[in-house]
Design an enzyme around this catalytic site. Structure first.
Site, short mmCIF file in Angstrom:
data_model
loop_
_atom_site.label_atom_id
_atom_site.label_comp_id
_atom_site.label_asym_id
_atom_site.label_seq_id
_atom_site.Cartn_x
_atom_site.Cartn_y
_atom_site.Cartn_z
N LYS A 113 35.58 21.70 -18.83
CA LYS A 113 36.24 20.39 -18.82
C LYS A 113 36.65 20.04 -20.24
O LYS A 113 36.03 20.50 -21.20
CB LYS A 113 35.27 19.32 -18.32
CG LYS A 113 35.96 18.14 -17.68
CD LYS A 113 36.18 18.39 -16.20
CE LYS A 113 36.87 17.27 -15.50
NZ LYS A 113 36.84 17.51 -14.03
N1 GLU Z 1 40.15 17.90 -12.42
C1 GLU Z 1 39.98 18.46 -11.12
C2 GLU Z 1 38.54 18.51 -10.71
O1 GLU Z 1 37.71 17.77 -11.22
C3 GLU Z 1 40.71 19.79 -10.96
C4 GLU Z 1 40.29 20.89 -11.86
C5 GLU Z 1 41.19 22.12 -11.82
O2 GLU Z 1 42.08 22.22 -10.98
O3 GLU Z 1 40.93 22.98 -12.65
O4 GLU Z 1 38.14 19.22 -9.83
#
Ligand code: GLU
Length: 425
Positions: A113
């Protein structure tokens, strides 16, 4: 993260919630202390500051973070959160959640993240682009198809992903990037059709699977949706397509309620025109909290983390919760709602549709293929449904909550990955 701050409590922010859930899972799975430590501690945490200059000569100062929590099953995967409060703990907790989410939904990714700490409402589009490009350049060494692949999250969208992709290919003097560096891009730049809708549609696919197992017609559900962004608005629309009624919706500007059902298409038009739910004439204006506590069957929290705590959990009327957001319930709230037999579809299952379709985008780009919308939707629905069924089967077999069953499956897969890789480098 040091071992000192791995002590957890049942209340607190996203990192506390993620640690609590992971440690309880390690206990249930009877993992050794060594393995527990290996799966809980993040592989890499990067924190830096960027100071890009904008056209009026001012500098934007932003703290930025990238956390790669785990890469046992593949490159770390997870979105970029851009809010005025995001911090290293929040990004670390969210990265950990991504590790279990990708493992559970069965894509060969680890968890990661990023965060850009800035109030997006204070930025003009050009300024946001400058900030996103500065983040991309600053973190370039930590991003790549074999290391960490970002995507949108709260505060970022496909426009930002397009700028990231351009920044990377431009830096190497090429038209395209060698492999997929970022997902959730505009379709014209190699994004995949249906990625934007995938998380919201996936949420409703799990609700539909739950209704089937629980013998409840989805069309009879009355839903309340907290958050009307990429996840909440699409989930609300999908619920309507399933014949259900959406009685209440909120976003940061306010809430709106109509006991006979809101016209979601009109609400979307209103939000496009005015920037928020507030002022919508098709219902009664209510507060953000009124929407969480609305008289309904299904609650979809699709905004920030820790929206439901031990303080307001007792007032929730829904008997089904679909966690569109990441970590919307504190562990204490989770316990209260479980005791009340509320059926909770946990975040790592419920909102995994986004990262699942990100995986399709990753493979599409790697193979220079073109996947159709029909195929994306078919594969998304199939994967969300079968994963829901696996989790539900385990929860019945082990007599445990859906959250525990989902965590058990996800964490066990990461442990299996560690064992299969072997101990030597
Ligand atoms: N931000 C989204 C999540 O929390 C998608 C993450 C992604 O597609 O890599 O799952």
């Amino acid at each position: 993260m040091t071992s000192e701050n791995t002590s957890v409590t049942a209340a607190g922010g996203i990192l506390q919630t993620a640690l609590w859930n992971a440690q309880k899972t390690a206990e249930r799975l009877k993992l050794s202390e060594d393995v527990t430590r290996r799966i809980i501690e993040p592989v890499e945490q990067i924190r830096t500051v960027i100071h890009p200059q904008v056209p009026n000569g001012e500098m934007l100062h932003a703290r930025v973070y990238v956390v790669r929590h785990n890469d046992v099953l593949g490159p770390s995967k997870g979105g970029i959160r851009m809010t005025d409060s995001v911090n290293l703990n929040e990004v670390t907790g969210l990265a950990m959640e991504m590790t279990w989410k990708t493992a559970l939904i069965g894509v060969p990714f680890g968890g990661g993240k990023s965060g850009i700490r800035y109030d997006t409402s204070k930025l003009k589009p050009t300024e946001k682009e400058i900030l996103v490009r500065a983040f991309t350049r600053g973190m370039r060494r930590h991003i790549g198809p074999e290391i960490y692949v970002p995507a949108p999250d709260m505060g970022t969208n496909e426009i930002d992903m397009g700028h990231m992709r351009d920044c990377i290919s431009y830096s190497s003097g090429t038209s395209i990037t060698a492999g997929c560096f970022v997902t959730g891009k505009p379709v014209v730049l190699g994004g995949i059709v249906g990625r934007r809708e995938a998380t919201g549609q996936g949420v409703v696919a799990t609700v539909a699977a739950a209704c089937k197992r629980l013998n409840r017609p989805i069309a009879k559900l009355r839903a309340a949706v907290q958050g009307f962004g990429n996840v909440g608005a699409v989930a609300a629309q999908s619920m309507i397509q399933q014949g259900a009624t959406v009685v209440a919706v909120s976003d940061i500007t306010g809430g709106v309620l109509h006991e006979d059902g809101l016209d979601i298409s009109m609400l979307i038009e209103h939000v496009k025109a005015t920037g928020g739910v507030k002022g919508f004439r098709g219902g009664k204006a209510v507060s953000f909290d009124d929407v969480l506590e609305a008289d309904c069957d299904l609650l979809i929290p699709a905004a920030g983390g820790s929206a439901i705590t031990d303080e307001n959990a007792g007032r929730i009327k829904a008997d089904m919760i679909a966690e569109g957001a990441n970590a919307p319930l504190t562990p204490a709230a989770d316990e209260i709602l479980n005791d009340r037999k509320v059926f909770i579809i946990p975040d790592i299952l419920c909102n995994a549709g986004g990262v699942f379709v990100s995986y399709l985008e990753y493979t599409q780009e790697t193979q220079r293929d073109q996947i159709t919308r029909a195929e994306v939707e078919k594969r998304l629905t199939e994967r969300m449904t079968t994963t829901f069924e696996d989790v539900h089967d385990r929860s019945l077999r082990m007599k445990e909550s859906m959250r525990h069953a989902a965590m058990d499956i996800g964490v066990q897969r990461v442990v299996d990955g560690i064992i299969s890789r072997g101990l030597l480098p």
